[in-house]
Design an enzyme around this catalytic site. Structure first.
Site, PDB file in Angstrom:
ATOM      1  N   GLY A 147       0.626  -5.042   1.042  1.00  0.00           N
ATOM      2  CA  GLY A 147      -0.582  -5.214   0.228  1.00  0.00           C
ATOM      3  C   GLY A 147      -0.303  -5.959  -1.068  1.00  0.00           C
ATOM      4  O   GLY A 147      -1.207  -6.576  -1.639  1.00  0.00           O
TER       5      GLY A 147
ATOM      6  N   GLU B 128       4.696  -4.883   7.248  1.00  0.00           N
ATOM      7  CA  GLU B 128       3.929  -3.807   7.902  1.00  0.00           C
ATOM      8  C   GLU B 128       4.396  -3.545   9.330  1.00  0.00           C
ATOM      9  O   GLU B 128       4.343  -2.416   9.813  1.00  0.00           O
ATOM     10  CB  GLU B 128       2.432  -4.156   7.917  1.00  0.00           C
ATOM     11  CG  GLU B 128       1.738  -4.054   6.581  1.00  0.00           C
ATOM     12  CD  GLU B 128       1.784  -5.343   5.777  1.00  0.00           C
ATOM     13  OE1 GLU B 128       2.634  -6.220   6.068  1.00  0.00           O
ATOM     14  OE2 GLU B 128       0.976  -5.470   4.849  1.00  0.00           O
TER      15      GLU B 128
ATOM     16  N   ALA C  57       0.871  -1.181   0.000  1.00  0.00           N
ATOM     17  CA  ALA C  57       0.000   0.000   0.000  1.00  0.00           C
ATOM     18  C   ALA C  57       0.905   1.227   0.000  1.00  0.00           C
ATOM     19  O   ALA C  57       2.083   1.152   0.370  1.00  0.00           O
ATOM     20  CB  ALA C  57      -0.881  -0.019   1.234  1.00  0.00           C
TER      21      ALA C  57
ATOM     22  N   GLU D 268      -0.481  -9.482  -0.050  1.00  0.00           N
ATOM     23  CA  GLU D 268      -1.898  -9.794   0.187  1.00  0.00           C
ATOM     24  C   GLU D 268      -2.669  -9.910  -1.131  1.00  0.00           C
ATOM     25  O   GLU D 268      -3.573 -10.729  -1.254  1.00  0.00           O
ATOM     26  CB  GLU D 268      -2.524  -8.715   1.082  1.00  0.00           C
ATOM     27  CG  GLU D 268      -1.995  -8.796   2.516  1.00  0.00           C
ATOM     28  CD  GLU D 268      -2.399  -7.608   3.362  1.00  0.00           C
ATOM     29  OE1 GLU D 268      -2.192  -6.466   2.902  1.00  0.00           O
ATOM     30  OE2 GLU D 268      -2.916  -7.809   4.471  1.00  0.00           O
TER      31      GLU D 268
END
Ligand code: COA
Length: 257
Positions: free
Chosen positions: A108, A131, A65, A111
């Site tokens: 992300g 993260e 992200a 993910e």
């Protein structure tokens, strides 16, 4: 389809979505997530598409992200961010989704790969959920999906240390289905995508629904669902064609009917 942060091509029933944010190592800002969501939804409605491939521009899959965006957000902003919904939509996509992991798949990005059905990595791929190094946790389904794929113990190690692993270790853990030299990545991905594209799209759809439910439904509910989906398939023209072709010693031609 015209998108700012995606490049999409469709060829022989296979749609390839390339995440394209070169200046940010393909990191995903809210607009990129929204575009990805829209693209997957549209491709699911397109009869000329039977398999979706997701990859990244140049030598990165997705670097996570957008950290600038995260830095500027307040606690409740997270509820306005639809990343979980986008990734769930990919997970539930009726068309199988293959991640072609051509480099870093972090946060992300990892993910996003976890939401796909099959993950193929180049030998240059690196995966991880870093993260924790930013003082946050993976909230795009990482704590849930990684556990299902590689088991709780290894998922805990990766998420709690933030370690980034190479393609071979990822393959060893079951996070990647295959690892190939970088120059052969798309060849391998297309080999698998083409194979899936020759099958009955209805049977593929039903099989994927049953497989996804296996991680949440109890056995008797899962078996009942499996049988019901099979009953639907028994009524299709594709089932008639598949069985007839076998008996006639020829290859079936599935029309998705
Ligand atoms: N969000 C925002 N910007 C990012 C980004 C991210 N997740 N990942 C990379 N970028 C930006 C960098 O800030 C840099 O911008 P700049 O040119 O304006 O300085 C640019 O992309 C290139 O990144 P750089 O770090 O110089 O590239 P690299 O090849 O040396 O390293 C990575 C690549 C992916 C290893 C490294 O960028 C990285 O660790 N990114 C963050 C990964 C992460 O923590 N993801 C989880 C986010 S929740």
């Amino acid at each position: 389809m015209d998108f700012q942060n995606l490049r999409i091509t469709i060829e022989g029933y296979i749609a390839t979505i390339k995440i394209y944010r070169p200046e940010k190592r393909n990191a995903m800002d809210p607009n990129s997530w929204a575009e990805l969501d829209q693209a997957v939804r549209q491709l699911n409605l397109d009869d000329d598409v039977r398999v979706i491939v997701i990859t990244g521009y140049e030598k990165t899959f997705v670097a996570g992200a957008d950290i600038q965006w995260i830095h500027e957000r307040k606690p409740l902003d997270i509820y306005g961010l639809a990343v979980q919904d986008v990734l769930l939509n990919i997970y539930k996509s009726y068309k199988p989704v293959i991640a072609a992991i051509n480099g870093y798949a972090l946060g992300g990005g990892c993910e996003l790969a976890l939401a796909c059905d099959i993950r193929i990595g180049s030998d240059t791929a690196k995966l991880g959920q870093p993260e924790i190094n930013l003082g946050i946790l993976p909230a795009g389904g990482g704590t849930q999906q990684l556990t299902k794929i590689i088991g709780l113990a290894k998922a805990k190690e990766l998420i709690l240390t933030g370690d980034i692993i190479d393609a071979h270790e990822a393959k060893h853990l079951g996070l990647l289905n295959h690892v190939v030299p970088a120059e052969f990545l798309m060849e391998k991905v297309f080999e698998i995508a083409k194979k899936i594209a020759t099958k009955s799209p209805i049977a593929i759809k039903m099989a994927k629904i049953a497989l996804n439910e296996s991680s949440t439904a109890d056995l008797s509910a899962g078996l009942a669902l499996e049988k019901s989906l099979q009953a639907v398939l028994f009524g299709t023209e594709d089932k008639r064609e598949g069985t007839k072709a076998f008996l006639e010693k020829r290859k079936p031609v599935f029309k998705g009917e």
